[in-house]
Design a protein around this motif. Structure first.
Motif, PDB file in Angstrom:
ATOM      1  N   MET A   1       9.133 -90.827 -41.755  1.00 27.39           N
ATOM      2  CA  MET A   1       8.538 -89.519 -41.662  1.00 27.39           C
ATOM      3  C   MET A   1       7.233 -89.623 -40.868  1.00 27.39           C
ATOM      4  SD  MET A   1       7.532 -86.858 -44.672  1.00 27.39           S
ATOM      5  CE  MET A   1       6.118 -87.573 -45.430  1.00 27.39           C
ATOM      6  N   ALA A   2       7.141 -88.862 -39.786  1.00 29.59           N
ATOM      7  CA  ALA A   2       5.941 -88.846 -38.962  1.00 29.59           C
ATOM      8  C   ALA A   2       5.202 -87.535 -39.185  1.00 29.59           C
ATOM      9  CB  ALA A   2       6.321 -88.980 -37.496  1.00 29.59           C
ATOM     10  N   THR A   3       3.890 -87.619 -39.253  1.00 29.62           N
ATOM     11  CA  THR A   3       3.085 -86.426 -39.467  1.00 29.62           C
ATOM     12  C   THR A   3       1.938 -86.388 -38.468  1.00 29.62           C
ATOM     13  OG1 THR A   3       3.572 -86.439 -41.825  1.00 29.62           O
ATOM     14  CG2 THR A   3       1.676 -85.148 -41.138  1.00 29.62           C
ATOM     15  N   VAL A   4       1.738 -85.228 -37.874  1.00 26.65           N
ATOM     16  CA  VAL A   4       0.585 -84.972 -37.019  1.00 26.65           C
ATOM     17  C   VAL A   4      -0.268 -83.968 -37.770  1.00 26.65           C
ATOM     18  CG1 VAL A   4      -0.207 -83.988 -34.833  1.00 26.65           C
ATOM     19  CG2 VAL A   4       1.874 -85.384 -34.890  1.00 26.65           C
ATOM     20  N   GLU A   5      -1.565 -84.250 -37.911  1.00 27.69           N
ATOM     21  CA  GLU A   5      -2.449 -83.332 -38.620  1.00 27.69           C
ATOM     22  C   GLU A   5      -3.504 -82.784 -37.667  1.00 27.69           C
ATOM     23  OE1 GLU A   5      -4.045 -84.587 -42.375  1.00 27.69           O
ATOM     24  OE2 GLU A   5      -2.296 -85.847 -42.750  1.00 27.69           O
ATOM     25  N   LEU A   6      -3.713 -81.476 -37.757  1.00 29.93           N
ATOM     26  CA  LEU A   6      -4.754 -80.806 -36.988  1.00 29.93           C
ATOM     27  C   LEU A   6      -5.722 -80.165 -37.960  1.00 29.93           C
ATOM     28  CD1 LEU A   6      -2.581 -78.687 -34.521  1.00 29.93           C
ATOM     29  CD2 LEU A   6      -3.717 -80.826 -33.992  1.00 29.93           C
ATOM     30  N   ARG A   7      -6.967 -80.154 -37.607  1.00 27.36           N
ATOM     31  CA  ARG A   7      -7.981 -79.393 -38.333  1.00 27.36           C
ATOM     32  C   ARG A   7      -8.819 -78.721 -37.252  1.00 27.36           C
ATOM     33  NH1 ARG A   7      -8.825 -80.766 -43.779  1.00 27.36           N
ATOM     34  NH2 ARG A   7      -7.594 -82.546 -44.400  1.00 27.36           N
ATOM     35  N   PHE A   8      -8.996 -77.419 -37.397  1.00 29.55           N
ATOM     36  CA  PHE A   8      -9.808 -76.733 -36.396  1.00 29.55           C
ATOM     37  C   PHE A   8     -10.701 -75.688 -37.041  1.00 29.55           C
ATOM     38  CE2 PHE A   8      -5.760 -74.412 -36.530  1.00 29.55           C
ATOM     39  CZ  PHE A   8      -6.160 -73.086 -36.587  1.00 29.55           C
ATOM     40  N   SER A   9     -11.833 -75.455 -36.391  1.00 31.84           N
ATOM     41  CA  SER A   9     -12.770 -74.426 -36.863  1.00 31.84           C
ATOM     42  C   SER A   9     -12.052 -73.097 -36.914  1.00 31.84           C
ATOM     43  CB  SER A   9     -13.958 -74.318 -35.917  1.00 31.84           C
ATOM     44  OG  SER A   9     -14.622 -75.551 -35.831  1.00 31.84           O
ATOM     45  N   ALA A  10     -12.383 -72.289 -37.900  1.00 34.23           N
ATOM     46  CA  ALA A  10     -11.709 -71.001 -38.094  1.00 34.23           C
ATOM     47  C   ALA A  10     -12.169 -69.995 -37.040  1.00 34.23           C
ATOM     48  CB  ALA A  10     -11.966 -70.481 -39.497  1.00 34.23           C
ATOM     49  N   LEU A  11     -11.755 -70.258 -35.810  1.00 36.76           N
ATOM     50  CA  LEU A  11     -12.066 -69.388 -34.677  1.00 36.76           C
ATOM     51  C   LEU A  11     -10.765 -69.025 -33.974  1.00 36.76           C
ATOM     52  CD1 LEU A  11     -15.107 -71.380 -33.285  1.00 36.76           C
ATOM     53  CD2 LEU A  11     -15.181 -69.221 -34.554  1.00 36.76           C
ATOM     54  N   PRO A  12     -10.596 -67.759 -33.609  1.00 31.45           N
ATOM     55  CA  PRO A  12      -9.338 -67.317 -32.991  1.00 31.45           C
ATOM     56  C   PRO A  12      -8.952 -68.100 -31.740  1.00 31.45           C
ATOM     57  CG  PRO A  12     -10.699 -65.423 -33.557  1.00 31.45           C
ATOM     58  CD  PRO A  12     -11.536 -66.648 -33.797  1.00 31.45           C
ATOM     59  N   GLU A  13      -9.930 -68.574 -30.977  1.00 26.63           N
ATOM     60  CA  GLU A  13      -9.608 -69.289 -29.740  1.00 26.63           C
ATOM     61  C   GLU A  13      -8.905 -70.629 -29.969  1.00 26.63           C
ATOM     62  OE1 GLU A  13     -14.197 -69.512 -30.235  1.00 26.63           O
ATOM     63  OE2 GLU A  13     -12.628 -68.018 -30.506  1.00 26.63           O
ATOM     64  N   HIS A  14      -8.939 -71.148 -31.191  1.00 27.06           N
ATOM     65  CA  HIS A  14      -8.262 -72.414 -31.477  1.00 27.06           C
ATOM     66  C   HIS A  14      -6.795 -72.233 -31.860  1.00 27.06           C
ATOM     67  CE1 HIS A  14     -11.976 -74.466 -30.984  1.00 27.06           C
ATOM     68  NE2 HIS A  14     -12.538 -73.904 -32.035  1.00 27.06           N
ATOM     69  N   VAL A  15      -6.384 -71.001 -32.141  1.00 32.27           N
ATOM     70  CA  VAL A  15      -5.003 -70.736 -32.548  1.00 32.27           C
ATOM     71  C   VAL A  15      -4.033 -71.100 -31.420  1.00 32.27           C
ATOM     72  CG1 VAL A  15      -3.364 -68.919 -33.206  1.00 32.27           C
ATOM     73  CG2 VAL A  15      -5.646 -68.988 -34.246  1.00 32.27           C
ATOM     74  N   ARG A  16      -4.388 -70.810 -30.189  1.00 28.20           N
ATOM     75  CA  ARG A  16      -3.524 -71.126 -29.043  1.00 28.20           C
ATOM     76  C   ARG A  16      -3.255 -72.629 -28.961  1.00 28.20           C
ATOM     77  NH1 ARG A  16      -3.934 -72.363 -23.426  1.00 28.20           N
ATOM     78  NH2 ARG A  16      -2.187 -71.427 -22.300  1.00 28.20           N
ATOM     79  N   THR A  17      -4.274 -73.423 -29.180  1.00 29.95           N
ATOM     80  CA  THR A  17      -4.111 -74.880 -29.149  1.00 29.95           C
ATOM     81  C   THR A  17      -3.145 -75.332 -30.236  1.00 29.95           C
ATOM     82  OG1 THR A  17      -6.345 -75.140 -28.283  1.00 29.95           O
ATOM     83  CG2 THR A  17      -5.329 -77.090 -29.275  1.00 29.95           C
ATOM     84  N   ALA A  18      -3.275 -74.765 -31.435  1.00 26.06           N
ATOM     85  CA  ALA A  18      -2.367 -75.114 -32.534  1.00 26.06           C
ATOM     86  C   ALA A  18      -0.931 -74.763 -32.170  1.00 26.06           C
ATOM     87  CB  ALA A  18      -2.794 -74.397 -33.816  1.00 26.06           C
ATOM     88  N   ARG A  19      -0.723 -73.603 -31.527  1.00 26.24           N
ATOM     89  CA  ARG A  19       0.631 -73.204 -31.114  1.00 26.24           C
ATOM     90  C   ARG A  19       1.205 -74.191 -30.110  1.00 26.24           C
ATOM     91  NH1 ARG A  19      -1.292 -67.679 -30.024  1.00 26.24           N
ATOM     92  NH2 ARG A  19      -1.009 -68.250 -27.861  1.00 26.24           N
ATOM     93  N   LEU A  20       0.409 -74.582 -29.135  1.00 26.34           N
ATOM     94  CA  LEU A  20       0.886 -75.508 -28.098  1.00 26.34           C
ATOM     95  C   LEU A  20       1.232 -76.877 -28.681  1.00 26.34           C
ATOM     96  CD1 LEU A  20      -1.624 -74.618 -25.239  1.00 26.34           C
ATOM     97  CD2 LEU A  20       0.818 -74.056 -25.342  1.00 26.34           C
ATOM     98  N   VAL A  21       0.376 -77.383 -29.553  1.00 30.87           N
ATOM     99  CA  VAL A  21       0.635 -78.687 -30.177  1.00 30.87           C
ATOM    100  C   VAL A  21       1.884 -78.606 -31.059  1.00 30.87           C
ATOM    101  CG1 VAL A  21      -0.257 -80.406 -31.812  1.00 30.87           C
ATOM    102  CG2 VAL A  21      -1.767 -79.444 -30.058  1.00 30.87           C
ATOM    103  N   ALA A  22       2.017 -77.542 -31.825  1.00 28.45           N
ATOM    104  CA  ALA A  22       3.186 -77.386 -32.703  1.00 28.45           C
ATOM    105  C   ALA A  22       4.475 -77.365 -31.894  1.00 28.45           C
ATOM    106  CB  ALA A  22       3.063 -76.113 -33.533  1.00 28.45           C
ATOM    107  N   ALA A  23       4.492 -76.644 -30.779  1.00 25.87           N
ATOM    108  CA  ALA A  23       5.696 -76.577 -29.949  1.00 25.87           C
ATOM    109  C   ALA A  23       6.022 -77.938 -29.350  1.00 25.87           C
ATOM    110  CB  ALA A  23       5.521 -75.541 -28.847  1.00 25.87           C
ATOM    111  N   ALA A  24       5.016 -78.671 -28.903  1.00 25.77           N
ATOM    112  CA  ALA A  24       5.249 -79.997 -28.316  1.00 25.77           C
ATOM    113  C   ALA A  24       5.801 -80.974 -29.352  1.00 25.77           C
ATOM    114  CB  ALA A  24       3.952 -80.538 -27.714  1.00 25.77           C
ATOM    115  N   VAL A  25       5.234 -80.958 -30.552  1.00 24.38           N
ATOM    116  CA  VAL A  25       5.705 -81.868 -31.607  1.00 24.38           C
ATOM    117  C   VAL A  25       7.102 -81.452 -32.075  1.00 24.38           C
ATOM    118  CG1 VAL A  25       5.225 -82.786 -33.915  1.00 24.38           C
ATOM    119  CG2 VAL A  25       3.360 -82.492 -32.276  1.00 24.38           C
ATOM    120  N   ALA A  26       7.351 -80.142 -32.168  1.00 25.57           N
ATOM    121  CA  ALA A  26       8.678 -79.650 -32.574  1.00 25.57           C
ATOM    122  C   ALA A  26       9.733 -80.090 -31.560  1.00 25.57           C
ATOM    123  CB  ALA A  26       8.666 -78.131 -32.698  1.00 25.57           C
ATOM    124  N   ARG A  27       9.420 -79.984 -30.279  1.00 28.03           N
ATOM    125  CA  ARG A  27      10.361 -80.410 -29.232  1.00 28.03           C
ATOM    126  C   ARG A  27      10.671 -81.902 -29.384  1.00 28.03           C
ATOM    127  NH1 ARG A  27       7.992 -78.464 -24.776  1.00 28.03           N
ATOM    128  NH2 ARG A  27       9.470 -76.750 -24.591  1.00 28.03           N
TER     129      ARG A  27
END
Length: 149
Positions: A1-27
């Motif tokens: 089981m592999a896990t990637v963890e992200l933590r980001f400041s609660a700012l709307p501009e960081h949501v895009r980065t989370a989406r991009l990372v999630a899609a790359a890891v999902a692929r």
């Protein structure tokens, strides 16, 4: 089981980065290419919801995202630290006389809409919340990589 963890400041501009990372890891995990847009949208909704909860509650802690690759499924957990009222407690933003503040009612409506969008995008979703915050867990099946002869 592999896990990637992200933590980001609660700012709307960081949501895009989370989406991009999630899609790359999902692929990479083997999530079907046709489902990747749903993964992006669901993660965006979950992270936007967590950011909003942190901002409205004045919480400076980061939003947590775990991308978990199992043998037959890919899971994403989005966690926040915004406390939820339990039975008998007063919900933040509610007036003492029982009438909702306009901002609280509007924010609750947005919260419910976000959860409805996530439920429409993801077949396997679980939402939990308590005094220490909330967690949205979403899962998608993966297809094993095929080896070329």
């Amino acid at each position: 089981m592999a896990t990637v963890e992200l933590r980001f400041s609660a700012l709307p501009e960081h949501v895009r980065t989370a989406r991009l990372v999630a899609a790359a890891v999902a692929r990479r995990a083997g999530v079907d290419e046709a489902v990747l847009d749903e993964v992006r949208l669901a993660v965006g909704e979950a992270c936007t919801r967590a950011v909003g909860l942190h901002q409205s509650s004045g919480i400076s802690a980061p939003v947590r995202v775990a991308l978990i690759e199992d043998e037959k499924q890919f899971s994403i957990e989005v966690g926040d630290e915004a406390p939820r009222a339990t039975a008998g407690e007063r919900v933040p933003g509610a007036r003492a006389d029982g009438a909702d503040e306009p901002d609280a009612a509007e924010s609750e409506g947005e919260d419910e809409m976000g959860l409805a969008v996530i439920s429409g995008l993801v077949d396997d979703v679980e939402v939990t919340a308590g005094e220490s915050g909330g967690l949205i867990r979403m899962s998608w099946p993966t297809t094993p990589a095929t080896l070329l002869p």
